[in-house]
Design a protein around this motif. Structure first.
Motif, short mmCIF file in Angstrom:
data_model
loop_
_atom_site.label_atom_id
_atom_site.label_comp_id
_atom_site.label_asym_id
_atom_site.label_seq_id
_atom_site.Cartn_x
_atom_site.Cartn_y
_atom_site.Cartn_z
N ALA A 222 8.34 -5.53 -20.70
CA ALA A 222 9.36 -4.81 -20.05
C ALA A 222 8.96 -5.09 -19.03
CB ALA A 222 9.36 -3.77 -20.10
N PHE A 223 10.36 -5.54 -17.86
CA PHE A 223 10.45 -6.33 -17.11
C PHE A 223 11.24 -5.13 -15.69
CE2 PHE A 223 13.83 -8.33 -19.25
CZ PHE A 223 14.66 -8.29 -18.05
N THR A 224 11.04 -5.61 -14.27
CA THR A 224 12.25 -5.68 -13.54
C THR A 224 10.91 -6.04 -12.30
OG1 THR A 224 12.44 -2.36 -14.25
CG2 THR A 224 12.96 -3.52 -12.07
N TYR A 225 12.12 -6.71 -11.50
CA TYR A 225 11.80 -7.95 -10.39
C TYR A 225 12.33 -7.49 -9.35
CZ TYR A 225 10.39 -11.07 -14.34
OH TYR A 225 9.95 -11.56 -15.53
N PHE A 226 11.24 -7.48 -8.21
CA PHE A 226 12.20 -6.91 -6.50
C PHE A 226 11.23 -7.87 -6.09
CE2 PHE A 226 11.18 -2.51 -8.63
CZ PHE A 226 12.06 -2.46 -8.69
N LEU A 227 12.21 -8.58 -4.88
CA LEU A 227 11.52 -9.16 -3.50
C LEU A 227 10.70 -8.23 -2.29
CD1 LEU A 227 15.08 -11.13 -2.24
CD2 LEU A 227 12.83 -11.56 -4.11
N ASP A 228 9.16 -8.79 -2.20
CA ASP A 228 8.47 -8.25 -1.03
C ASP A 228 9.59 -8.59 -0.09
OD1 ASP A 228 7.51 -10.72 -0.12
OD2 ASP A 228 5.91 -10.15 -1.14
N PRO A 229 8.71 -7.90 1.01
CA PRO A 229 9.60 -8.21 2.12
C PRO A 229 9.60 -9.81 2.96
CG PRO A 229 8.37 -6.57 2.37
CD PRO A 229 7.43 -6.63 1.14
N HIS A 230 8.90 -10.50 2.55
CA HIS A 230 8.41 -11.75 2.97
C HIS A 230 9.29 -12.44 1.99
CE1 HIS A 230 7.07 -11.25 7.06
NE2 HIS A 230 6.30 -11.39 6.26
N GLY A 231 9.82 -12.11 1.12
CA GLY A 231 10.57 -13.00 -0.44
C GLY A 231 9.85 -13.68 -1.46
N GLY B 19 12.42 2.64 -10.70
CA GLY B 19 13.07 4.01 -9.53
C GLY B 19 12.76 4.29 -8.38
N ARG B 20 11.21 4.33 -7.83
CA ARG B 20 10.99 4.22 -6.64
C ARG B 20 11.13 3.51 -5.78
NH1 ARG B 20 5.46 5.32 -7.73
NH2 ARG B 20 5.45 2.93 -7.24
N VAL B 21 11.04 1.92 -6.33
CA VAL B 21 11.52 1.13 -5.50
C VAL B 21 12.76 0.77 -5.15
CG1 VAL B 21 10.36 -1.62 -5.13
CG2 VAL B 21 8.68 -0.01 -6.90
N MET B 22 13.61 0.85 -6.13
CA MET B 22 14.52 0.90 -5.79
C MET B 22 15.33 1.89 -4.32
SD MET B 22 15.94 0.39 -9.93
CE MET B 22 17.46 0.95 -9.06
N ARG B 23 14.63 3.47 -5.53
CA ARG B 23 15.57 4.41 -4.18
C ARG B 23 14.55 4.14 -2.74
NH1 ARG B 23 13.98 9.25 -7.94
NH2 ARG B 23 15.97 9.68 -8.86
N ALA B 24 13.78 3.15 -2.13
CA ALA B 24 13.11 2.74 -0.87
C ALA B 24 14.22 1.42 -0.42
CB ALA B 24 11.76 2.09 -1.20
N GLY B 25 14.93 0.84 -1.41
CA GLY B 25 15.80 -0.11 -0.35
C GLY B 25 15.56 -1.28 -0.78
N ALA C 48 1.02 -0.96 -0.15
CA ALA C 48 -0.46 -0.27 -0.43
C ALA C 48 1.08 1.28 0.14
CB ALA C 48 -1.07 -0.17 1.37
N GLY C 49 2.23 0.69 0.07
CA GLY C 49 3.30 2.25 0.75
C GLY C 49 3.36 2.60 -0.94
#
Length: 315
Positions: A245-254, A223-229, A30-31
């Motif tokens: 297009a793709f960019t993959y991240f991990l949420d706080p539980h992997g 970029g926003r998600v990357m800057r948020a660490g 939600a953030g």
């Protein structure tokens, strides 16, 4: 396999997750991820995408063990829901519930069942549409849920089950000289894939993908998600299969989550599936801008063993 004119699923509605650290996950989705919390009640929350008529695209449930609670698909009418339930029963599929009134935001007529790997799947119709809006230029939040990719220890069995029982069609396959087929892209409409099936060591969620307005919004969001660490696994880049297009991240539980845009739409009457060599860098990333795919990245998306296999979620 069912004929295309008998296909009863229309689209992907939502993906529901059980999470041990509920507050941290809710803050993430939600953030920085850009979804909107639309309802919450005693350790369960519903998150919508502002550009989507779906009541919610992600549900979070507080639980002791991390698991995929369910995947939900839409059908056109309550009669189609009933027809599909009867077909699945006749085909020996284990139903969790019979068609009836759904007690979730938007209501509707729904039922649940286990797929061949023990995941809970829901199909619903007559769900009230959520008031949504056009996402504006430079507004870097998800427009809608794009697709979900699932890990399966028996890739061909899972593919054949979804083709036989739910009339998914194969769009393309990724193959490697060493491992054979590693990923099938499966569709239920003109979009290149609503679901992917990946070869994994155990049944689990591979990733959930969210559609952005366009390339600029996709890059701004990444970029926003990357800057948020938050940890970036892979990207930005552009796949060959699906041309997205793709960019993959991990949420706080992997769990792996993806921002995407410009997923290909097909002419289903003339489309023929390709087999792409996954070991070629131009197949995984046409642009050449993403970090190289390697075994460590692949292992992250194997995720943890799903503790919810053949166990229906409590809600």
């Amino acid at each position: 396999m069912l004929r295309n004119d008998m296909r009863l699923l229309t689209h992907l509605r939502h993906v529901d997750l059980a999470v041990p650290d509920y507050d941290k996950q809710l803050d993430f989705y939600a953030g920085v991820w850009g979804l909107t919390k639309v309802a919450e009640d005693s350790g369960i929350s519903f998150l919508a995408a502002e550009g989507s008529p779906e009541q919610y695209v992600v549900r979070l449930r507080k639980a002791e063990e991390k698991r995929l609670d369910l995947i939900s698909y839409g059908a056109a009418t309550p009669a189609d829901v009933d027809t599909l339930a009867e077909r699945l029963l006749a085909g020996g599929v284990q139903l969790i519930s019979r068609p009836g009134r759904a007690d979730t935001p938007g209501g509707g007529h729904a039922f649940r069942f286990f797929d061949v790997d023990g995941r809970t799947v829901e199909v619903s119709a007559d769900v009230a549409a959520r008031q949504h809006r056009r996402i504006e230029e430079k507004e870097a939040i998800p427009v809608r849920l794009s697709h979900v990719v699932l890990n399966s220890p028996d890739l061909e069995r899972t593919r054949q089950w979804y083709e036989r029982h739910l009339d998914f069609a194969l769009s393309d396959t990724l193959n490697s000289p060493q491992a054979g087929d590693v990923l099938h892209f499966m569709r239920i409409n003109r979009r290149h894939h609503s679901m992917g099936l990946a070869k994994g060591p155990h049944t689990s969620l591979h990733h959930i993908s969210f559609e952005m307005r366009g390339l600029d919004e996709y890059m701004r969001g990444s970029g926003r998600v990357m800057r948020a660490g938050h940890r970036k696994l892979w990207g930005p880049g552009r796949h060959l299969a699906g041309d997205n297009a793709f960019t993959y991240f991990l949420d706080p539980h992997g769990n792996t989550v993806e921002y995407t845009t410009e997923l290909e739409e097909l002419d289903e009457d003339t489309w023929h599936p390709h087999v792409y060599d996954f070991s070629k860098p131009e197949v995984t990333d046409q642009w050449g801008t993403a970090n190289a795919m390697n075994e460590l990245i692949a292992k992250e998306s194997f995720n943890d063993v799903d503790r919810g296999v053949f166990i229906a979620p409590p809600v």
